[in-house]
Design an enzyme around this catalytic site. Structure first.
Site, PDB file in Angstrom:
ATOM      1  N   CYS A 197       0.835  -1.200   0.000  1.00 18.11           N
ATOM      2  CA  CYS A 197       0.000   0.000   0.000  1.00 18.11           C
ATOM      3  C   CYS A 197       0.880   1.265   0.000  1.00 18.11           C
ATOM      4  CB  CYS A 197      -0.979  -0.014   1.169  1.00 18.11           C
ATOM      5  SG  CYS A 197      -2.344   1.175   0.979  1.00 18.11           S
TER       6      CYS A 197
ATOM      7  N   ASP B  18      -3.758   1.368   9.859  1.00 21.78           N
ATOM      8  CA  ASP B  18      -4.945   2.218   9.992  1.00 21.78           C
ATOM      9  C   ASP B  18      -5.446   2.229  11.429  1.00 21.78           C
ATOM     10  OD1 ASP B  18      -4.913   1.235   7.020  1.00 21.78           O
ATOM     11  OD2 ASP B  18      -5.994   3.146   7.132  1.00 21.78           O
TER      12      ASP B  18
HETATM   13  C1  RUB Z   1      -4.170   3.159   3.392  1.00 29.21           C
HETATM   14  C2  RUB Z   1      -3.403   2.217   4.236  1.00 29.21           C
HETATM   15  C3  RUB Z   1      -2.137   2.723   4.866  1.00 29.21           C
HETATM   16  C4  RUB Z   1      -2.452   3.275   6.262  1.00 29.21           C
HETATM   17  C5  RUB Z   1      -1.267   4.008   6.860  1.00 29.21           C
HETATM   18  O1  RUB Z   1      -5.414   2.639   2.980  1.00 29.21           O
HETATM   19  O2  RUB Z   1      -3.795   1.084   4.490  1.00 29.21           O
HETATM   20  O3  RUB Z   1      -1.192   1.701   5.004  1.00 29.21           O
HETATM   21  O4  RUB Z   1      -3.542   4.159   6.201  1.00 29.21           O
HETATM   22  O5  RUB Z   1      -0.980   5.163   6.108  1.00 29.21           O
HETATM   23  P1  RUB Z   1      -6.356   3.539   2.017  1.00 29.21           P
HETATM   24  P2  RUB Z   1      -0.250   6.432   6.789  1.00 29.21           P
HETATM   25  O6  RUB Z   1      -5.571   3.838   0.787  1.00 29.21           O
HETATM   26  O7  RUB Z   1      -7.550   2.668   1.780  1.00 29.21           O
HETATM   27  O8  RUB Z   1      -6.708   4.797   2.786  1.00 29.21           O
HETATM   28  O9  RUB Z   1       1.032   5.900   7.325  1.00 29.21           O
HETATM   29  O10 RUB Z   1      -0.048   7.415   5.670  1.00 29.21           O
HETATM   30  O11 RUB Z   1      -1.134   6.930   7.859  1.00 29.21           O
END
Ligand code: RUB
Length: 326
Positions: free
Chosen positions: A133, A202
């Site tokens: 991701c 998340d």
């Molecule tokens: C995003 C996702 C990321 C976390 C952490 O999912 O799973 O790994 O949100 O991101 P989506 P961060 O694209 O469905 O929002 O470290 O930027 O908070």
């Protein structure tokens, strides 16, 4: 400026739409945008009384909250800002809310940079990192390692269906990191070349389970089998207070068209039996049990997943209600 009957200003509505449509996405970015939206609500509010002002802010928080259910950074951000809504008059309330939102945004940025420095200590010169991701917390660790003068390579999983891996690949290339982009199904094969799996989160539950983009749990199981350590980069705003009292984290189910566009669906279901019994499921996140995670890296230090509950108690006390509850 435009408002609806609850006094929620149009800028808040449009932030909420952007979060729901994933124009604004990723847990930290969502939290930042939510705090910003509450500040805008405070600054554009035409409320005539302190009680009306508070009610508007609570309605704005609800509008933002109802967009996506899994990233706890969203309610944590809303709760933090609303708790700073103090004052006797509308203008005092306005100033306090805006200041609180700004403080939140500053702390968020600082936490990510501190976390990055801590996470970078786990990366050695020449290491290869596999990502899943797009996580700004995870990228902060790589960026800090580069600033320390280490050379890092990345194997970047595409991350179906939304291909957030492309964002990761682009940002890593901007940092000068050599990138190998792979389809998700190739991960196990390429783990042989990886020194770390590095993902974001998340939400993190009290038992140390990590809720992150769907596919994280399978990757972690494969990494464990291959002996590759799994590192989760997650600011403390990703800790989910409700899980301390037994609540589970809701996994967002997104629209099936992200997986199977209409035209392709028609191709599959174009035969004699139609498409009544063709189901597409699109969970956006999954749960990685703590036993498959080596370290959760936060701005407060790195933790074995099982001990994260200590940090949660310290930060949140025993329990919390909805963000808009006093
Ligand atoms: C995003 C996702 C990321 C976390 C952490 O999912 O799973 O790994 O949100 O991101 P989506 P961060 O694209 O469905 O929002 O470290 O930027 O908070």
């Amino acid at each position: 400026m435009a408002t609806d009957t609850s006094g929620v200003v149009s800028a808040v509505e449009s932030t909420a739409e952007d979060i729901a449509a994933m124009e604004i996405r990723g847990a930290a970015t969502i939290a930042d945008a939510a705090a910003e939206a509450l500040a805008t609500q405070a600054s554009e509010s035409t409320a005539a009384s302190p009680e009306a002002f508070r009610e508007e802010l609570r309605a704005a928080a609800r509008t933002l909250y109802e967009t996506r259910p899994t990233a706890v950074s969203l309610p944590n951000a809303l709760r933090y800002v609303l708790r700073g809504m103090e004052g006797e008059t509308v203008s005092e309330l306005r100033a306090a809310t805006i200041a609180r939102a700004e403080a939140f945004q500053r702390d968020l940025e600082q936490a990510q940079s501190t976390l990055g420095e801590i996470g970078a200590n786990r990366l050695r010169d020449g290491d290869v990192v596999m990502t899943h991701c797009h996580s700004t917390d995870a990228l902060a660790c790589i960026e800090a390692a580069l600033e320390d003068g280490k050379e890092i390579e990345a194997i970047v999983k595409e991350t179906r269906p939304r291909k957030q891996g492309h964002i990761t690949a682009r940002e890593l290339r901007e940092l000068g990191v050599p990138v190998t982009l792979i389809v998700d199904n190739a991960a196990r094969r390429y783990l042989d070349r990886a020194d770390h799996v590095l993902v974001g989160a998340d939400s993190i539950a009290a038992d140390g389970s990590v809720i992150n983009k769907v596919g994280t749990s399978g990757l972690a199981v494969n990494a464990r089998e291959r002996g590759v350590p799994v590192m989760v980069a997650a600011q403390t705003i990703k800790l989910h207070p409700d899980t301390m009292t037994g609540h589970t984290v809701e996994i967002e189910m997104r629209d099936e068209s992200e997986v199977l566009p209409e035209v392709e669906r028609a191709e599959i279901a174009g035969g004699d039996h139609g498409d009544d019994e063709l189901q597409v499921e699109n969970p956006a996140f999954d749960v990685t049990p703590p036993r498959h995670v080596d370290a959760i890296v936060t701005e407060r230090g790195q933790f074995p997943p099982e001990s994260v509950v200590t940090l949660m108690r310290e930060l949140f006390g025993e329990s919390t209600g909805e963000p808009w509850e006093p």
